[in-house]
Design an enzyme around this catalytic site. Structure first.
Site, PDB file in Angstrom:
ATOM      1  N   ARG A  60      27.597  37.011  25.688  1.00  0.00           N
ATOM      2  CA  ARG A  60      28.132  36.052  26.268  1.00  0.00           C
ATOM      3  C   ARG A  60      29.690  34.224  25.556  1.00  0.00           C
ATOM      4  NH1 ARG A  60      27.882  37.560  30.773  1.00  0.00           N
ATOM      5  NH2 ARG A  60      29.500  39.512  32.477  1.00  0.00           N
TER       6      ARG A  60
ATOM      7  N   GLY B 101      32.031  47.749  29.353  1.00  0.00           N
ATOM      8  CA  GLY B 101      32.506  46.266  30.380  1.00  0.00           C
ATOM      9  C   GLY B 101      32.800  46.960  31.733  1.00  0.00           C
ATOM     10  N   THR B 102      31.285  47.198  32.674  1.00  0.00           N
ATOM     11  CA  THR B 102      31.923  47.245  33.755  1.00  0.00           C
ATOM     12  C   THR B 102      32.916  46.064  35.370  1.00  0.00           C
ATOM     13  OG1 THR B 102      29.607  47.041  34.270  1.00  0.00           O
ATOM     14  CG2 THR B 102      30.360  49.372  33.974  1.00  0.00           C
ATOM     15  N   ASN B 103      32.584  45.511  34.692  1.00  0.00           N
ATOM     16  CA  ASN B 103      33.098  44.164  35.565  1.00  0.00           C
ATOM     17  C   ASN B 103      34.779  44.142  35.339  1.00  0.00           C
ATOM     18  OD1 ASN B 103      30.653  43.625  36.048  1.00  0.00           O
ATOM     19  ND2 ASN B 103      31.164  42.088  34.540  1.00  0.00           N
TER      20      ASN B 103
ATOM     21  N   HIS C 214      22.198  29.038  53.932  1.00  0.00           N
ATOM     22  CA  HIS C 214      23.438  29.044  52.424  1.00  0.00           C
ATOM     23  C   HIS C 214      22.381  29.288  51.051  1.00  0.00           C
ATOM     24  CE1 HIS C 214      26.034  27.484  49.520  1.00  0.00           C
ATOM     25  NE2 HIS C 214      26.613  28.967  50.049  1.00  0.00           N
TER      26      HIS C 214
ATOM     27  N   CYS D 130      27.760  47.596  29.734  1.00  0.00           N
ATOM     28  CA  CYS D 130      27.306  45.371  30.101  1.00  0.00           C
ATOM     29  C   CYS D 130      27.431  45.021  30.607  1.00  0.00           C
ATOM     30  CB  CYS D 130      27.043  45.146  28.861  1.00  0.00           C
ATOM     31  SG  CYS D 130      28.729  44.772  27.768  1.00  0.00           S
TER      32      CYS D 130
ATOM     33  N   GLU E  35      36.494  47.573  28.544  1.00  0.00           N
ATOM     34  CA  GLU E  35      36.789  46.803  29.591  1.00  0.00           C
ATOM     35  C   GLU E  35      38.289  46.840  30.340  1.00  0.00           C
ATOM     36  OE1 GLU E  35      35.769  43.394  29.791  1.00  0.00           O
ATOM     37  OE2 GLU E  35      36.188  42.371  27.922  1.00  0.00           O
TER      38      GLU E  35
HETATM   39  C1  PEP Z   1      32.396  43.189  32.070  1.00  0.00           C
HETATM   40  O1  PEP Z   1      33.810  42.619  32.000  1.00  0.00           O
HETATM   41  O2  PEP Z   1      31.721  44.177  32.385  1.00  0.00           O
HETATM   42  C2  PEP Z   1      31.859  42.352  31.175  1.00  0.00           C
HETATM   43  C3  PEP Z   1      30.581  42.087  30.897  1.00  0.00           C
HETATM   44  O3  PEP Z   1      32.411  41.099  30.617  1.00  0.00           O
HETATM   45  P1  PEP Z   1      33.154  39.333  31.274  1.00  0.00           P
HETATM   46  O4  PEP Z   1      32.296  39.465  32.452  1.00  0.00           O
HETATM   47  O5  PEP Z   1      32.567  38.362  30.922  1.00  0.00           O
HETATM   48  O6  PEP Z   1      34.270  39.619  31.443  1.00  0.00           O
HETATM   49 MG    MG Z   2      35.350  41.135  30.952  1.00  0.00          MG
END
Ligand code: PEP
Ligand code: MG
Length: 851
Positions: free
Chosen positions: A536, A740-742, A429, A805, A719
């Site tokens: 951020r 913002g791909t997350n 781990h 990003c 996003e």
């Molecule tokens: C995202 O949402 O892709 C992003 C880069 O922002 P965070 O991860 O801070 O939400």
């Molecule tokens: Mg985000």
């Protein structure tokens, strides 16, 4: 019309024979190249992939044809020849053709012991690799004489109910059949597929006359290479084992009869013994490098004093050496620069990217463990995850020392500068998480003992350490050192820099870094990121005493109160931005305004609530009620991002002012910065309008107050799916769109990025998702939304800047996706920047080559 070459199942390797790596494999083709360079390669016949495939299903090639070039009673070697040598293959079988008659002959030439050894080794490898007998039954005996040979023969007969085959035809038939079948085994298939081989990759074989052992002059075998596989530096490495000297006296580095290659004060060398052959070998090395355009390890034999070259393979190399070799070949004009760029696997660069202990610094080694995650970091010993967090919140670097880590330690690992465990291996781990976080990590330091009750750590030499003492973890070597030796920045040595500079010449998309702290920004600058693509800002509010001020801000009665508290945060924010701008001087820094829901700054347990009540001087029930009121069912879809910016505009006001004042402050020092402000979680154009107009007002106030002029660009973080759909309106008010791909993945799938881990592996295993979409950009779904958003954004704002990003930013597939759609840049974690620069260059070169 192009003429189709026809290949035969068996091909005698000559300079003009029709041969191809995709038909006969890389080894066969390489041997032909050596023959073309007029190197003395023994007679060799190549079996094509088809011939080997047929052998696996019982249709052997014509053995008489195969054996014809080798004359009477040959001794042969059989080696695998896969298309890419890295795909491996079955073990080579040497001395096929060895039998009782040959043994008697060899005794006359070589003496009983050497001849017996040779025969024993053949029986051993035949038994294990061809007859597939239990290896435990076929150990090499300590004494090698006629008796031990008889015993091994008897074991073979007992296990197979057959005598050991004596004729070369039947030996060779079995060897070919077993090697062909081994290639089809599940393990072999999985191993080569892991190295990128296609499912139907073929295997060729090369059958070669053995060229050693029989002669009264110097006989023996050796390997030689001309670079160091670890450092990539030019150096002659290898050894030569003389048949005549073996068994008579121990001479060389490791084995009986082994000699140094080059003249060496420690013992005899091939250069002394056979200077002409040594010189020839060195000249062959040069020839290989120039003509094969690669650093090769050359296998050779001396047969009665005559040099034979039996094989040449690419030198095995570390990542560092791979970079140095590729650069050196290009600098010597053996290969063009773009080929050097294509030759280095981008992932291999990751290893070279970490801070290291200064090689000249003295090392006080406490223990040697397993090097699990590269890089070096110092810190005070902490024994629990919560102590690590406490230490980090005081801004003190610490090393988390645990017997082993568990998932509960993850927050502590995040907070630590390095991790040391007493148990576990490279897949434990601690090791896996350490590598993921880019955190130096040593595991399995079992010579340390730890007494958790007393907090004492005892080293093997009796030294006793306590929590709070300074140690240094060197995750590159596996050493743990007492104290804090000097460290040097990541290994940006000359070759590394040169390769990346060349990569930049071919790259056609920008690479920025996601960097929140001065340390991140420094790493990004060291790796030549073209700027910060995402800063951020929220982490800045968790640090030190800022959390308290932040909480006061949350509890403020009204806008005025809130402004008053935010005024106290302003200088801290300004200093944060100033530090980033100074590091990124001359480049672009994109600051994302505050994003998380406010409740993340509030305590959830009783003790925390009591502390908070004391801090804000309010009764506990009121504090509890206010905290409860801020709780949301779906905080990630709730009051966060721009929604917060609109509901409590004072936060964004303060941040904008801090950014502008920082621009002015660094400007006074002569530092120019291109500042960008990014609004998170936008879903409607009006959100952008509202925030934009307030920010413009603040910019003007700062300009007037400071009698200074400055520019900035304002953009939107796309996003939410709606922002993609409405990108045309939104882009009218934005200088840039950064995807913002997350969050976009989270919202496109309706899949919580914090909870998906619970079932992701089962989803991937069952093929519901091809990959975890938080790891690998979902080109089909999320990608379609991005492409649509980009196209719509361009409709109203044709030259709008476009980027990605999210965490996907540095991956090959995301870079490929962005290049194809003409995006301006990708932004990724600082340690990913060199990998992304190289990947982007490789994609551009590959594109050009395919046109
Ligand atoms: C995202 O949402 O892709 C992003 C880069 O922002 P965070 O991860 O801070 O939400
Ligand atoms: Mg985000």
């Amino acid at each position: 019309m192009q003429q189709q070459t026809t290949y035969k199942p068996l091909t005698l390797i000559t300079p003009t024979a029709a041969m191809s790596p995709s038909v006969h494999g890389g080894r066969a083709k390489c041997l032909q190249r050596l023959v073309r360079m007029e190197m003395p390669v023994p007679v060799t016949v190549a079996l094509s992939f088809d011939a080997v495939h047929d052998a696996a299903i019982g249709n052997l090639p014509d053995l008489a044809d195969l054996l014809a070039p080798f004359g009477d009673a040959p001794l042969l070697s059989v080696r695998p020849s896969s298309q890419d040598p890295d795909w491996g293959g079955p073990s080579a079988i040497l001395n096929v053709g060895m039998n009782d008659a040959r043994y008697v002959e060899l005794i006359n030439w070589l003496g009983e012991e050497t001849a017996t050894k040779l025969y024993l080794r053949f029986i051993q490898s035949y038994a294990i690799h061809v007859a597939r007998l239990d290896p435990d039954e076929f150990h090499m005996p300590d004494v090698t004489d006629a008796e031990s040979l008889k015993a091994m023969m008897a074991t073979f007969e007992y296990e197979t109910d057959e005598p050991f085959p004596q004729d070369v035809d039947s030996q060779l038939a079995e060897v070919l059949r077993s090697m062909a079948r081994a290639w089809d085994g599940t393990t072999a298939r999985l191993l080569r597929q892991a190295k990128g081989a296609p499912a139907d990759a073929g295997l060729g074989l090369v059958v070669q006359a053995m060229a050693t052992g029989t002669g009264r002059g110097e006989c023996g075998q050796g390997v030689i290479q001309f670079v160091d596989g670890t450092s990539g530096a030019p150096r002659i490495i290898g050894r030569y084992v003389s048949s005549h000297l073996a068994g008579t006296r121990a001479l060389g580095p490791e084995t009986e009869g082994a000699l140094y290659l080059t003249r060496d004060p420690r013992g005899p060398s091939l250069e002394d013994l056979c200077p002409d052959q040594y010189a020839k070998l060195v000249s062959y090395g040069d020839l290989c490098r120039a003509r094969l355009r690669e650093e090769m390890e050359v296998k050779f034999t001396l047969q009665d004093g005559a040099l034979r070259i039996i094989d040449a393979v690419r030198v095995q190399r570390s990542s560092r050496a791979a970079v140095r070799i590729a650069v050196a070949l290009a600098e010597d004009r053996v290969i063009p620069r773009e080929e050097a760029v294509m030759r280095v696997e981008p992932a291999a660069l990751s290893e070279l990217l970490h801070r290291q202990i200064d090689p000249t610094a003295p090392r006080d080694i406490l223990v040697q463990g397993i090097a699990a995650s590269p890089g070096a970091a110092s810190g005070r010993i902490v024994l629990t995850a919560s102590d690590a967090q406490a230490s980090a919140s005081r801004g003190e670097p610490c090393v988390l020392v645990r017997r082993e880590t568990t998932p509960e330690d993850i927050r502590g690992m995040h907070a630590a500068s390095a991790v040391l465990t007493m148990r576990g291996g490279v897949t434990s781990h601690a090791a896996v998480i350490g590598r993921g976080l880019g955190l130096p990590c040593v595991v399995g330091a079992s010579d340390l003992s730890i007494d958790r009750k007393t907090g004492k750590i005892v080293a093997a030499d009796g030294r006793v350490l306590h929590a709070g003492e300074m140690i240094t973890v060197d995750g590159t070597t596996g050493q743990v050192l007492l104290g804090e030796p000097k460290t040097v920045e990541a290994a940006l040595d000359g070759a590394f820099q040169t390769l990346l500079e060349w990569a930049d010449e071919f790259r056609d998309i920008g690479v920025r870094a996601n960097a929140d702290t001065p340390a991140d920004a420094q790493t990004a600058a060291n790796f030549a990121a073209e700027g910060i693509g995402l800063c951020r800002t929220e982490h800045m509010f968790f640090e030190g005493d800022r959390l308290g001020v932040m909480r006061e801000m949350i509890f403020a009665e009204d806008g005025d109160d809130r402004r008053e508290v935010l005024d106290r945060l302003l200088p801290m924010q300004r200093a944060d931005f100033q530090a980033l701008f100074e590091i990124m001087a001359g480049k672009t820094v994109c600051v994302r305004l505050f994003d998380p829901p406010l409740h993340e700054f509030l305590p959830s347990d009783k003790a925390g609530l009591r502390d908070l009540a004391e801090q804000v001087a309010l009764p506990l029930p009121e504090v509890t009620a206010r905290v409860d009121a801020l709780a949301e069912y779906n905080p990630m879809l709730g009051m966060r991002g721009v929604r917060l910016g609109i509901a409590i505009p004072e936060i964004y006001d303060m941040q904008a002012r801090a950014i502008f004042e920082a621009i002015v402050a660094v400007g006074k020092k002569g530092i120019a910065i291109s500042a960008e402000i990014m609004i998170p979680l936008v879903s409607a154009m009006r959100e952008v309008e509202l925030v934009k107009s307030r920010i413009e007002v603040i910019a003007n106030v700062v300009r007037t107050k400071n009698k200074a002029d400055f520019d900035y660009r304002l953009g939107v973080m796309v996003e939410t799916p709606r922002a993609c759909l409405r990108a045309q309106d939104i882009a009218e008010h934005a200088d840039f769109l950064s995807f913002g791909t997350n969050d976009l993945t989270q919202m496109t799938y309706g899949l919580s990025r914090d909870d998906a881990g619970r079932f992701m592996s089962s989803y991937v295993q069952q093929g519901v998702y091809v990959e975890d979409p938080f790891h690998t950009l979902d080109i089909e779904g999320v990608g379609e939304l991005i492409a649509l958003g980009a196209a719509r954004g361009r409709r109203s704002h044709p030259d709008i800047t476009l980027s990605i990003c999210g965490e996907h930013g540095g991956s090959r597939s995301a870079i490929d996706f962005c290049r194809k759609r003409g995006f301006d840049y990708v932004s990724c974690s600082p340690f990913r920047v060199p990998v992304s620069r190289l990947t982007a260059a490789q994609l551009a070169i590959a594109d050009r080559l395919s046109q």
